[in-house]
Write an enzyme that holds these catalytic residues in place. Structure first.
Site, PDB file in Angstrom:
ATOM      1  N   ASN A 173     -41.173 -26.873   3.817  1.00  0.00           N
ATOM      2  CA  ASN A 173     -41.090 -26.143   5.373  1.00  0.00           C
ATOM      3  C   ASN A 173     -42.749 -25.524   4.796  1.00  0.00           C
ATOM      4  O   ASN A 173     -43.644 -25.157   5.941  1.00  0.00           O
ATOM      5  CB  ASN A 173     -40.229 -24.637   4.246  1.00  0.00           C
ATOM      6  CG  ASN A 173     -38.676 -24.675   5.002  1.00  0.00           C
ATOM      7  OD1 ASN A 173     -38.644 -26.180   6.017  1.00  0.00           O
ATOM      8  ND2 ASN A 173     -37.338 -24.358   4.539  1.00  0.00           N
ATOM      9  N   GLU A 174     -43.574 -25.479   3.903  1.00  0.00           N
ATOM     10  CA  GLU A 174     -44.780 -25.224   3.493  1.00  0.00           C
ATOM     11  C   GLU A 174     -45.784 -25.572   4.149  1.00  0.00           C
ATOM     12  O   GLU A 174     -46.580 -24.883   5.239  1.00  0.00           O
ATOM     13  CB  GLU A 174     -44.577 -24.766   1.481  1.00  0.00           C
ATOM     14  CG  GLU A 174     -44.589 -23.986   1.443  1.00  0.00           C
ATOM     15  CD  GLU A 174     -42.506 -24.082   1.210  1.00  0.00           C
ATOM     16  OE1 GLU A 174     -42.445 -25.871   1.302  1.00  0.00           O
ATOM     17  OE2 GLU A 174     -41.591 -24.187   0.307  1.00  0.00           O
TER      18      GLU A 174
ATOM     19  N   GLY B  10     -41.576 -46.099   2.465  1.00  0.00           N
ATOM     20  CA  GLY B  10     -42.093 -45.977   1.091  1.00  0.00           C
ATOM     21  C   GLY B  10     -43.230 -45.410   1.626  1.00  0.00           C
ATOM     22  O   GLY B  10     -43.946 -45.991   1.598  1.00  0.00           O
ATOM     23  N   TYR B  11     -42.774 -44.103   1.398  1.00  0.00           N
ATOM     24  CA  TYR B  11     -44.440 -43.088   1.108  1.00  0.00           C
ATOM     25  C   TYR B  11     -44.616 -42.272   0.100  1.00  0.00           C
ATOM     26  O   TYR B  11     -45.477 -42.932  -0.233  1.00  0.00           O
ATOM     27  CB  TYR B  11     -43.564 -42.306   2.268  1.00  0.00           C
ATOM     28  CG  TYR B  11     -43.729 -42.290   3.722  1.00  0.00           C
ATOM     29  CD1 TYR B  11     -44.330 -43.690   4.074  1.00  0.00           C
ATOM     30  CD2 TYR B  11     -43.443 -41.921   4.593  1.00  0.00           C
ATOM     31  CE1 TYR B  11     -43.649 -44.314   6.070  1.00  0.00           C
ATOM     32  CE2 TYR B  11     -43.218 -42.051   6.336  1.00  0.00           C
ATOM     33  CZ  TYR B  11     -43.844 -43.166   6.808  1.00  0.00           C
ATOM     34  OH  TYR B  11     -43.460 -43.238   7.903  1.00  0.00           O
ATOM     35  N   SER B  12     -43.244 -41.864  -0.595  1.00  0.00           N
ATOM     36  CA  SER B  12     -44.167 -41.552  -1.662  1.00  0.00           C
ATOM     37  C   SER B  12     -43.768 -41.744  -2.842  1.00  0.00           C
ATOM     38  O   SER B  12     -43.270 -42.774  -3.127  1.00  0.00           O
ATOM     39  CB  SER B  12     -42.681 -40.248  -1.492  1.00  0.00           C
ATOM     40  OG  SER B  12     -42.018 -38.787  -0.124  1.00  0.00           O
TER      41      SER B  12
ATOM     42  N   SER C  40     -35.216 -43.469  -0.365  1.00  0.00           N
ATOM     43  CA  SER C  40     -33.746 -42.958   0.655  1.00  0.00           C
ATOM     44  C   SER C  40     -33.198 -44.673   1.306  1.00  0.00           C
ATOM     45  O   SER C  40     -33.638 -45.092   1.825  1.00  0.00           O
ATOM     46  CB  SER C  40     -33.495 -41.831   1.584  1.00  0.00           C
ATOM     47  OG  SER C  40     -33.713 -40.952   1.243  1.00  0.00           O
TER      48      SER C  40
ATOM     49  N   GLU D  52     -40.054 -38.845  15.457  1.00  0.00           N
ATOM     50  CA  GLU D  52     -39.068 -38.130  14.629  1.00  0.00           C
ATOM     51  C   GLU D  52     -38.246 -37.520  16.502  1.00  0.00           C
ATOM     52  O   GLU D  52     -38.478 -37.222  17.413  1.00  0.00           O
ATOM     53  CB  GLU D  52     -39.850 -37.329  13.878  1.00  0.00           C
ATOM     54  CG  GLU D  52     -38.590 -36.888  12.489  1.00  0.00           C
ATOM     55  CD  GLU D  52     -39.165 -35.447  11.671  1.00  0.00           C
ATOM     56  OE1 GLU D  52     -39.817 -35.213  10.863  1.00  0.00           O
ATOM     57  OE2 GLU D  52     -38.117 -35.166  11.183  1.00  0.00           O
TER      58      GLU D  52
HETATM   59  C1  LIG Z   1     -33.607 -35.995   0.477  1.00  0.00           C
HETATM   60  C2  LIG Z   1     -34.490 -36.292   0.391  1.00  0.00           C
HETATM   61  C3  LIG Z   1     -35.023 -38.054   0.757  1.00  0.00           C
HETATM   62  C4  LIG Z   1     -36.274 -37.937   0.624  1.00  0.00           C
HETATM   63  N1  LIG Z   1     -36.387 -39.482   1.392  1.00  0.00           N
HETATM   64  C5  LIG Z   1     -37.228 -40.043   0.951  1.00  0.00           C
HETATM   65  C6  LIG Z   1     -37.802 -41.698   1.605  1.00  0.00           C
HETATM   66  O1  LIG Z   1     -36.576 -41.961   2.134  1.00  0.00           O
HETATM   67  N2  LIG Z   1     -39.187 -41.936   1.355  1.00  0.00           N
HETATM   68  C7  LIG Z   1     -39.941 -41.326   0.734  1.00  0.00           C
HETATM   69  O2  LIG Z   1     -41.319 -41.881   0.895  1.00  0.00           O
HETATM   70  N3  LIG Z   1     -40.292 -39.471   0.748  1.00  0.00           N
HETATM   71  C8  LIG Z   1     -38.775 -38.845   0.634  1.00  0.00           C
HETATM   72  N4  LIG Z   1     -38.662 -37.728   0.180  1.00  0.00           N
HETATM   73  C9  LIG Z   1     -39.672 -37.466   0.003  1.00  0.00           C
HETATM   74  C10 LIG Z   1     -40.484 -36.302   0.289  1.00  0.00           C
HETATM   75  O3  LIG Z   1     -40.852 -37.103   1.755  1.00  0.00           O
HETATM   76  C11 LIG Z   1     -41.028 -35.586  -0.209  1.00  0.00           C
HETATM   77  O4  LIG Z   1     -40.258 -34.790  -0.971  1.00  0.00           O
HETATM   78  C12 LIG Z   1     -41.648 -34.116   0.422  1.00  0.00           C
HETATM   79  O5  LIG Z   1     -42.639 -34.527   1.106  1.00  0.00           O
HETATM   80  C13 LIG Z   1     -42.157 -33.007  -1.027  1.00  0.00           C
HETATM   81  O6  LIG Z   1     -43.055 -33.850  -1.870  1.00  0.00           O
HETATM   82  P1  LIG Z   1     -42.738 -32.936  -3.398  1.00  0.00           P
HETATM   83  O7  LIG Z   1     -41.783 -33.200  -3.643  1.00  0.00           O
HETATM   84  O8  LIG Z   1     -43.696 -34.422  -4.224  1.00  0.00           O
HETATM   85  O9  LIG Z   1     -43.249 -32.294  -3.233  1.00  0.00           O
HETATM   86  P2  LIG Z   1     -44.954 -31.480  -4.271  1.00  0.00           P
HETATM   87  O10 LIG Z   1     -45.507 -31.868  -3.074  1.00  0.00           O
HETATM   88  O11 LIG Z   1     -45.228 -31.542  -4.973  1.00  0.00           O
HETATM   89  O12 LIG Z   1     -44.988 -29.972  -3.681  1.00  0.00           O
HETATM   90  C14 LIG Z   1     -44.033 -28.634  -4.296  1.00  0.00           C
HETATM   91  C15 LIG Z   1     -44.289 -27.418  -3.098  1.00  0.00           C
HETATM   92  O13 LIG Z   1     -45.401 -26.995  -3.370  1.00  0.00           O
HETATM   93  C16 LIG Z   1     -45.404 -26.962  -2.248  1.00  0.00           C
HETATM   94  N5  LIG Z   1     -46.846 -27.631  -1.432  1.00  0.00           N
HETATM   95  C17 LIG Z   1     -47.223 -28.467  -1.597  1.00  0.00           C
HETATM   96  N6  LIG Z   1     -48.575 -28.534  -1.166  1.00  0.00           N
HETATM   97  C18 LIG Z   1     -48.716 -27.532  -0.590  1.00  0.00           C
HETATM   98  C19 LIG Z   1     -49.860 -26.973   0.442  1.00  0.00           C
HETATM   99  N7  LIG Z   1     -50.960 -27.663   0.533  1.00  0.00           N
HETATM  100  N8  LIG Z   1     -49.822 -25.408   0.899  1.00  0.00           N
HETATM  101  C20 LIG Z   1     -49.213 -25.332   0.779  1.00  0.00           C
HETATM  102  N9  LIG Z   1     -47.364 -25.517  -0.638  1.00  0.00           N
HETATM  103  C21 LIG Z   1     -47.656 -26.387  -0.847  1.00  0.00           C
HETATM  104  C22 LIG Z   1     -44.567 -27.747  -1.190  1.00  0.00           C
HETATM  105  O14 LIG Z   1     -44.103 -26.661  -0.170  1.00  0.00           O
HETATM  106  C23 LIG Z   1     -43.319 -27.274  -2.338  1.00  0.00           C
HETATM  107  O15 LIG Z   1     -43.087 -26.298  -2.253  1.00  0.00           O
HETATM  108  C24 LIG Z   1     -36.909 -37.483   0.357  1.00  0.00           C
HETATM  109  C25 LIG Z   1     -37.138 -36.022  -0.252  1.00  0.00           C
HETATM  110  C26 LIG Z   1     -35.383 -35.660  -0.307  1.00  0.00           C
HETATM  111  C27 LIG Z   1     -36.052 -34.225  -0.736  1.00  0.00           C
END
Ligand SMILES: Cc1cc2nc3c(=O)[nH]c(=O)nc-3n(C[C@H](O)[C@H](O)[C@H](O)COP(=O)(O)OP(=O)(O)OC[C@H]3O[C@@H](n4cnc5c(N)ncnc54)[C@H](O)[C@@H]3O)c2cc1C
Lengths: 396, 372
Positions: free
Chosen positions: A379-380, A132-134, A166, A249
């Site tokens: 990746n970023e 439970g992070y995001s 997830s 990890e």
């Molecule tokens: C298949 C899958 C499973 C997941 N499972 C879990 C889970 O079990 N529990 C959980 O808590 N989360 C989960 N997540 C969430 C995941 O951790 C987040 O998607 C991730 O941290 C990115 O956050 P966001 O999607 O809100 O993208 P955002 O943070 O909104 O990013 C959008 C874009 O902006 C870029 N960006 C953002 N900040 C910066 C910066 N400072 N510099 C450069 N670029 C930047 C990002 O790289 C990306 O390209 C899951 C995600 C996926 C895809």
């Protein structure tokens, strides 16, 4: 320097291979399932599989025996992971989360009671955690999370929303990051909790992903009571635990093994398939692409090997983990491209059709690979970590 | 040199955009995954009313007599919203009938097609013949005045609902591959829908001793076949135009999102990594757009366009892959959601890349053009 496993380790590999070949359920192979495809049937197979691994002590191979492990080395874990990925076992994300991340953190920060309560059943494959992070507004900027845990009586009252969680619909417990002090800088007011998913006030709402499967969720916490004994580590120090959890990890060795397995399948396909009157295996463009992929898989394997090696030396992998995470995610993208190119128009057909090559694996790869560069830190963000932590470049 | 559309073309473009925005949101593609026919009859009828089905059909056959740029504008607009349905397969087939059909065939088919009363589709690919005409093995054997077709075609768009399938088959008269107009419901035609990535209705079509009467032979066998390559060339460029529309939408969606989505207290578009992604997308999309327009313009002007078509498809296919993947990346996890539109564009881009040859196939043509 020695890029070689010891004879004992090689022996272990052979043993693992033999066991896995015999034990992977036929049904799993028939279904052509992939670890990210979550259905009731696949989950049942996965749970059963984890219990089986647990019985052998292989689920938590490196854990001390008192917690249900065999106290084996990281190198053996590497070998086991590699063999499992190579053959495509039903092991899924639940194992990475539970065994790879959450439990090792509990092992360091947890109370004696917490360790006894969660570690042995986890090692037996009986319990599962979700992360439970995001939150909707806390993605890459995880520290911006707003879910609150307010002290009340001898426990906490949790309110807020998580997203992309997830397997929350399968999990027994949530490893929850929540804000316990809103007054301090955002990193300093976060704590970690173990929350029983059956607690009243928790609602799990499915999110269907683009592959058409239900693997992640929204989770709502509405006045959820969490006993004080479920706080892990010190209150308000959760951010540092999170950072520690990252160090656990897994070496990420699954990716190169997966690439290698796919390359082998493609090689076979190219030897048997003619396109426009010509064997694919004779096409120099295809030959070079496949060769390139196997080089890259080998590079990634070595990068993962370095992480394992650091761990065996008691060192904490840092930017090195980001290196292999980014490279692995990007490599899966390239694997996807090559696979789709080789299978050509046939790559568009989903499994179940006689025209779907490799049980539609290309299509599945296509749909899932983009998420690899997002989930677990984009990746970023990983590249920024490499640049700042790894190279000491200035932060913006 | 003038890289702008004419006033009429601009009008067509904005009319098409507005119409599709209202009548055909990308969600229609998602709805169509459960729909066996794969298109909306209402939308189809409206498109016929607008003259789109007869866009390149001369007025004497009931069309509006536009040129290839007009068709490209429509295709691009459709790509921008992932419009599903048999428009593309019908119109490119119509072009082959227009250029190679007998007067009787044109009279019989084109006006009906322009009115939206016929669905057509070309059947070119086979299990072992992906894109090269020389590998086609479906056989057409003469029996009296008729021909008997025998073989299997794959990836035939909308064959299950087609009134006519334009089947490329090898004749025994020694002159190679000709096109035959096969009635979709003719005895011996068996269609099976393939469950494909982009939810498009591609079929396996088995021709089991299908009789094609003399009046439905599109090219006189025995003469040197001349229809197939131009058909593929035009289809390739029209497909590129559709892809360009999709890629532009991906770019637009992504830039909008990058301006709105905030992390670390600022729009993610303020991070250089994200800015560079967006910039890379622009390079790909602009390149794809103009190299496609060049090929479309040459076709419109009646100039040879083989080289330009191949270059357009080579670039656009690769660009499509890069642009859609970056679009997903910048959107983060939300793009991995079925509800979100990004994956529709991602799927469409891949299907477009595969159609009529990916970049390797077209680079090979370019290489041949270089004298290699
Ligand atoms: C298949 C899958 C499973 C997941 N499972 C879990 C889970 O079990 N529990 C959980 O808590 N989360 C989960 N997540 C969430 C995941 O951790 C987040 O998607 C991730 O941290 C990115 O956050 P966001 O999607 O809100 O993208 P955002 O943070 O909104 O990013 C959008 C874009 O902006 C870029 N960006 C953002 N900040 C910066 C910066 N400072 N510099 C450069 N670029 C930047 C990002 O790289 C990306 O390209 C899951 C995600 C996926 C895809």
């Amino acid at each position: 320097m020695r890029f070689q496993f010891t004879p004992e380790q090689e022996q272990f590999r052979l043993e693992v291979r033999k066991v896995l070949e015999k034990e992977v359920p036929l049904r799993w192979k028939e279904l052509g399932y992939q670890i990210w495809e979550e259905t009731d049937e696949s989950w049942a197979i996965t749970k059963e599989w984890n219990r089986k691994l647990g019985q052998k002590g292989w689920l938590a191979l490196t854990w001390p025996p008192e917690y249900g492990g065999l106290g084996r080395s990281q190198v053996e874990q590497f070998i086991l992971d590699e063999e499992m990925a190579a053959i495509g076992t039903p092991t899924g994300i639940e194992t990475a989360i539970t065994i790879g991340w959450v439990c090792p953190t509990i092992m360091i920060y947890g109370t004696g009671e917490q360790k006894q309560q969660y570690l042995p059943p986890a090692a037996r494959g009986e319990i599962t955690f979700c992360l439970g992070y995001s939150e909707p507004n806390a993605g890459s900027d995880l520290a911006a999370l707003r879910t609150t845990a307010v002290e009340e009586g001898d426990g906490f009252l949790v309110n807020g929303q998580k997203v992309w969680t997830s397997i929350a619909h399968r999990a027994d417990y949530c490893w929850l990051a929540a804000r316990t002090d809103p007054e301090v800088p955002k990193h300093k007011g976060i704590s970690m909790f173990i929350v029983d998913m059956k607690t009243p006030g928790i609602t799990v709402r499915p999110l269907i992903n683009m592959t058409g499967f239900h693997s992640f969720n929204e989770v709502f916490f509405d006045n959820v009571r969490v006993p004080g004994k479920n706080l892990v580590g010190q209150k308000n120090r959760g951010w540092y635990q999170l950072a520690t959890a990252l160090d656990f990890e897994r070496s990420g060795v699954g990716t190169p093994a997966r690439v290698k397995r796919m390359v082998e399948k493609l090689v076979q396909y190219c030897k048997e398939t003619k396109r426009d009157g010509r064997l694919l295996a004779d096409d120099s463009g295809i030959r070079r692409r496949l060769a390139q992929l196997s080089v890259e898989a080998e590079v990634l394997r070595i990068l993962c090997y370095r992480i394992t090696w650091l761990q065996t030396k008691g060192k904490v992998p840092n930017y090195e983990a980001s290196v292999s995470k980014v490279f692995g995610a990007e490599l899966l993208g390239r694997l996807t491209d090559v696979t789709m190119h080789i299978l050509g128009p046939f790559s568009q057909i989903d499994r179940g059709s006689k025209w779907a090559p490799l049980q539609g694996e290309g299509l599945r790869l296509f749909l899932t690979s983009p998420s690899m560069g997002i989930g677990g830190g984009t990746n970023e963000i990983q590249k920024s970590i490499i640049a700042t932590r790894g190279l000491g470049l200035p932060r913006k | 040199m003038d890289l702008e559309f004419t006033e009429e073309q601009n009008l067509l473009k904005s009319a098409a955009r507005n119409f599709l925005k209202n009548e055909c949101p990308p969600s229609l593609m998602k709805e169509m995954r459960e729909d066996e026919r794969g298109y909306s009859q209402k939308l189809w009828d409206r498109m016929a009313d607008l003259g789109w089905l007869g866009v390149m059909v001369p007025e004497e056959y009931g069309g509006i007599g536009g040129d290839f740029l007009d068709l490209s504008i429509i295709m691009e607009s459709m790509g921008a919203v992932c419009c599903p349905g048999p428009y593309f397969s019908t119109v490119v087939s119509g072009l082959a009938i227009l250029s190679g059909g007998s007067e009787e065939q044109k009279q019989r088919i084109l006006p009906k097609m322009a009115r939206g009363e016929l669905i057509l589709t070309p059947a070119l690919m086979e299990p072992d013949a992906w894109f090269e005409v020389s590998s086609i093995s479906t056989a057409a054997t003469r029996e009296g005045e008729d021909y008997i077709l025998e073989g299997t075609k794959l990836f035939v768009d909308n064959a299950h609902i087609a009134d006519y399938i334009l089947c490329a088959a090898r004749t025994d008269s020694g002159e190679g591959v000709s096109l035959f107009l096969v009635e979709g419901k003719a005895p011996g035609v068996r269609c099976t829908l393939l469950n494909t990535l982009a939810y498009d209705k591609q079929c396996e079509v088995v021709f089991d001793r299908v009789k094609v009467p003399a009046e439905n032979i599109l090219e006189e066998p025995g003469k040197k076949p001349a229809l197939l390559e131009p058909l593929q060339e035009k289809a390739t460029v029209a497909k590129c135009a559709e892809m360009v529309g999709g890629l532009q939408s991906v770019l637009d969606l992504t830039v909008t999102y990058a301006k709105e989505r905030e992390q670390f207290g600022q729009p993610i578009g303020s991070f250089q990594a994200v800015q560079h992604h967006c910039a890379d997308m622009v390079i790909d999309v602009d390149g794809a757009r103009f190299i496609t327009y060049q090929a479309a313009w040459r076709l419109a002007a009646g100039l040879p366009a083989g080289r330009e078509a191949a270059m357009a498809k080579a670039w656009t296919s690769d660009a499509a892959r890069r642009v859609t993947r970056l679009g997903l990346q910048v959107h983060g996890a939300i793009s991995y959601c079925d509800e979100h539109d990004m994956h529709l564009f991602y799927r469409k881009a891949k299907a477009g890349e595969m159609a009529f040859g990916d970049s390797d196939h077209h680079l090979e043509k370019v290489a041949r053009g270089l004298g290699l």
